[in-house]
Design a protein around this motif. Structure first.
Motif, PDB file in Angstrom:
ATOM      1  N   GLN A  42       0.902  -1.019  -0.012  1.00  0.00           N
ATOM      2  CA  GLN A  42      -0.336   0.365   0.196  1.00  0.00           C
ATOM      3  C   GLN A  42       0.576   1.585  -0.155  1.00  0.00           C
ATOM      4  O   GLN A  42       0.503   2.012  -0.719  1.00  0.00           O
ATOM      5  CB  GLN A  42      -0.882   0.190   1.342  1.00  0.00           C
ATOM      6  N   LEU A  43       1.704   1.001   0.870  1.00  0.00           N
ATOM      7  CA  LEU A  43       3.162   2.686   0.796  1.00  0.00           C
ATOM      8  C   LEU A  43       3.217   2.651  -0.945  1.00  0.00           C
ATOM      9  O   LEU A  43       3.947   3.703  -0.774  1.00  0.00           O
ATOM     10  CB  LEU A  43       3.964   2.177   2.372  1.00  0.00           C
ATOM     11  N   SER A  44       4.158   1.489  -0.980  1.00  0.00           N
ATOM     12  CA  SER A  44       4.348   1.635  -2.509  1.00  0.00           C
ATOM     13  C   SER A  44       3.343   2.532  -3.854  1.00  0.00           C
ATOM     14  O   SER A  44       4.132   2.486  -4.662  1.00  0.00           O
ATOM     15  CB  SER A  44       4.915  -0.051  -3.020  1.00  0.00           C
ATOM     16  N   ARG A  45       1.854   2.061  -3.877  1.00  0.00           N
ATOM     17  CA  ARG A  45       1.212   2.821  -4.678  1.00  0.00           C
ATOM     18  C   ARG A  45       1.297   4.423  -4.253  1.00  0.00           C
ATOM     19  O   ARG A  45       0.661   5.251  -5.182  1.00  0.00           O
ATOM     20  CB  ARG A  45      -0.127   1.662  -4.140  1.00  0.00           C
ATOM     21  N   LEU A  46       1.846   4.731  -3.082  1.00  0.00           N
ATOM     22  CA  LEU A  46       0.686   6.104  -2.716  1.00  0.00           C
ATOM     23  C   LEU A  46       2.260   7.404  -3.371  1.00  0.00           C
ATOM     24  O   LEU A  46       2.728   7.272  -4.107  1.00  0.00           O
ATOM     25  CB  LEU A  46       1.734   6.217  -1.079  1.00  0.00           C
TER      26      LEU A  46
END
Length: 127
Positions: free
Chosen positions: A123-127
């Motif tokens: 989820q952090l890599s999508r931001l």
């Protein structure tokens, strides 16, 4: 012990295992005579699971199950040294159950932690 055989002991290699039929004189029928066989079974000593308990105590100790397993393992080892094999089997079995529960809980916790970290990183890599 068979009273018709000499009192000295024989090893299992020197005598084959076989039944012995005793014939009685008089009115007794030979078909109703007693036949018996002696078998000396060596049982495996009970396991105390001390190494597994130590591992659970030091590396995976959820709800103090590792400590309880270690205590039961030590009791099993003490009973085995005294010669109380049924007591040692009971304590060893309890230690095994506690170790199993502790290992499963630690394994599930590690799997859940890995999944949680991977989902958060995704989820952090999508931001």
């Amino acid at each position: 012990m068979n009273p018709t055989q000499p009192a000295e002991r024989y090893s299992s290699e020197s005598l084959p295992m076989h039944g012995r039929m005793e014939m009685f004189s008089g009115d007794q029928d030979p078909l109703t005579s007693v036949q018996y066989t002696t078998i000396n079974m060596v049982t495996e000593p009970p396991k105390d699971h001390i190494v597994w308990s130590l591992w659970c105590f030091f590396y995976g100790n959820p709800c103090c199950l590792g400590l309880a397993a270690l205590i039961f393992s030590i009791k099993a080892r003490d009973r085995k040294m005294v010669g109380d094999m049924p007591g040692a089997r009971h304590y060893g079995s309890t230690a095994c159950c506690l170790n199993t529960v502790a290992t499963v809980l630690v394994s599930l916790s590690i799997i859940i932690a890995i999944i949680t970290v991977s989902v958060i990183l995704a989820q952090l890599s999508r931001l």
